[in-house]
Design a protein around this motif. Structure first.
Motif, PDB file in Angstrom:
ATOM      1  N   THR A  19       0.827  -1.199   0.000  1.00  0.00           N
ATOM      2  CA  THR A  19       0.000   0.000   0.000  1.00  0.00           C
ATOM      3  C   THR A  19       0.864   1.253   0.000  1.00  0.00           C
ATOM      4  O   THR A  19       0.555   2.227  -0.676  1.00  0.00           O
ATOM      5  CB  THR A  19      -0.921  -0.009   1.232  1.00  0.00           C
ATOM      6  OG1 THR A  19      -1.695  -1.207   1.213  1.00  0.00           O
ATOM      7  CG2 THR A  19      -1.839   1.186   1.250  1.00  0.00           C
ATOM      8  N   VAL A  20       1.960   1.208   0.714  1.00  0.00           N
ATOM      9  CA  VAL A  20       2.851   2.362   0.785  1.00  0.00           C
ATOM     10  C   VAL A  20       3.454   2.657  -0.589  1.00  0.00           C
ATOM     11  O   VAL A  20       3.510   3.818  -1.017  1.00  0.00           O
ATOM     12  CB  VAL A  20       3.956   2.125   1.836  1.00  0.00           C
ATOM     13  CG1 VAL A  20       4.974   3.251   1.819  1.00  0.00           C
ATOM     14  CG2 VAL A  20       3.353   1.958   3.214  1.00  0.00           C
ATOM     15  N   THR A  21       3.868   1.628  -1.302  1.00  0.00           N
ATOM     16  CA  THR A  21       4.460   1.817  -2.625  1.00  0.00           C
ATOM     17  C   THR A  21       3.456   2.445  -3.580  1.00  0.00           C
ATOM     18  O   THR A  21       3.766   3.408  -4.283  1.00  0.00           O
ATOM     19  CB  THR A  21       4.950   0.470  -3.194  1.00  0.00           C
ATOM     20  OG1 THR A  21       5.866  -0.116  -2.271  1.00  0.00           O
ATOM     21  CG2 THR A  21       5.616   0.651  -4.539  1.00  0.00           C
ATOM     22  N   VAL A  22       2.257   1.917  -3.591  1.00  0.00           N
ATOM     23  CA  VAL A  22       1.222   2.447  -4.472  1.00  0.00           C
ATOM     24  C   VAL A  22       0.886   3.886  -4.091  1.00  0.00           C
ATOM     25  O   VAL A  22       0.744   4.763  -4.955  1.00  0.00           O
ATOM     26  CB  VAL A  22      -0.036   1.557  -4.445  1.00  0.00           C
ATOM     27  CG1 VAL A  22      -1.178   2.193  -5.207  1.00  0.00           C
ATOM     28  CG2 VAL A  22       0.280   0.184  -5.008  1.00  0.00           C
ATOM     29  N   ALA A  23       0.786   4.174  -2.804  1.00  0.00           N
ATOM     30  CA  ALA A  23       0.478   5.531  -2.347  1.00  0.00           C
ATOM     31  C   ALA A  23       1.576   6.512  -2.761  1.00  0.00           C
ATOM     32  O   ALA A  23       1.283   7.634  -3.195  1.00  0.00           O
ATOM     33  CB  ALA A  23       0.287   5.551  -0.837  1.00  0.00           C
ATOM     34  N   LEU A  24       2.823   6.104  -2.652  1.00  0.00           N
ATOM     35  CA  LEU A  24       3.931   6.979  -3.053  1.00  0.00           C
ATOM     36  C   LEU A  24       3.917   7.255  -4.553  1.00  0.00           C
ATOM     37  O   LEU A  24       4.156   8.389  -4.980  1.00  0.00           O
ATOM     38  CB  LEU A  24       5.267   6.372  -2.631  1.00  0.00           C
ATOM     39  CG  LEU A  24       5.578   6.408  -1.149  1.00  0.00           C
ATOM     40  CD1 LEU A  24       6.864   5.627  -0.841  1.00  0.00           C
ATOM     41  CD2 LEU A  24       5.717   7.844  -0.672  1.00  0.00           C
ATOM     42  N   VAL A  25       3.644   6.250  -5.336  1.00  0.00           N
ATOM     43  CA  VAL A  25       3.579   6.436  -6.789  1.00  0.00           C
ATOM     44  C   VAL A  25       2.443   7.389  -7.150  1.00  0.00           C
ATOM     45  O   VAL A  25       2.626   8.320  -7.943  1.00  0.00           O
ATOM     46  CB  VAL A  25       3.424   5.080  -7.515  1.00  0.00           C
ATOM     47  CG1 VAL A  25       3.082   5.272  -8.980  1.00  0.00           C
ATOM     48  CG2 VAL A  25       4.686   4.255  -7.360  1.00  0.00           C
ATOM     49  N   LEU A  26       1.261   7.172  -6.577  1.00  0.00           N
ATOM     50  CA  LEU A  26       0.119   8.036  -6.874  1.00  0.00           C
ATOM     51  C   LEU A  26       0.366   9.468  -6.422  1.00  0.00           C
ATOM     52  O   LEU A  26       0.006  10.424  -7.120  1.00  0.00           O
ATOM     53  CB  LEU A  26      -1.145   7.481  -6.228  1.00  0.00           C
ATOM     54  CG  LEU A  26      -1.661   6.173  -6.820  1.00  0.00           C
ATOM     55  CD1 LEU A  26      -2.837   5.653  -6.007  1.00  0.00           C
ATOM     56  CD2 LEU A  26      -2.043   6.340  -8.273  1.00  0.00           C
TER      57      LEU A  26
END
Length: 138
Positions: A19-26
């Motif tokens: 979730t952290v990776t996706v949140a950072l990308v977005l």
């Protein structure tokens, strides 16, 4: 949109992105959009069609979403016509919103735009509560 029971969600494959990776990308993509739009202005105007830029941006997000969905595809995932239509309504609303982002960036600088953009989170929470009767937390 997709229906999985709790057990299926907890036993997904290790390919699942955090979730952290996706949140950072977005977050990065969102921030870069405002900065790129501001930097692309020439003499106070955009030298391209704003609607086509937004359309290309949405197509890029669609391709990325389809790729991420393919990574997390589960045999018991399915969708119905109703669930797809329910997902299309916010999608169309965001298309309009993204076009309005260019109008806003015409009048304000990128940092102010980002701060004002965070109000979308509050507005979404209030709209969810008032229109859908859903709470963000229980």
């Amino acid at each position: 949109l997709f229906y999985l029971d709790h057990h299926q969600m907890m036993t997904r494959s290790p390919q699942r992105l955090s979730t952290v990776t996706v949140a950072l990308v977005l977050m990065s993509v969102s921030t870069l959009q405002a900065m790129a739009a501001t930097l692309s202005k020439r003499d106070g105007a955009y030298p391209y069609k704003v609607i086509s830029a937004t359309l290309l941006s949405e197509m890029f997000k669609l391709i990325c979403s389809m790729g991420l969905l393919a990574l997390e595809r589960h045999p018991n995932m399915y969708w119905t016509q109703r669930s797809v239509m329910m997902a299309a309504v916010p999608g169309l609303a965001y298309q309009v919103l993204n076009n309005l982002n260019f109008v806003t960036l015409y009048f304000v600088d990128a940092p102010t735009f980002q701060i004002l953009g965070n109000l979308k989170i509050v507005a979404t929470g209030i709209a969810g509560l008032v229109l859908l009767g859903r709470y963000l937390t229980k």
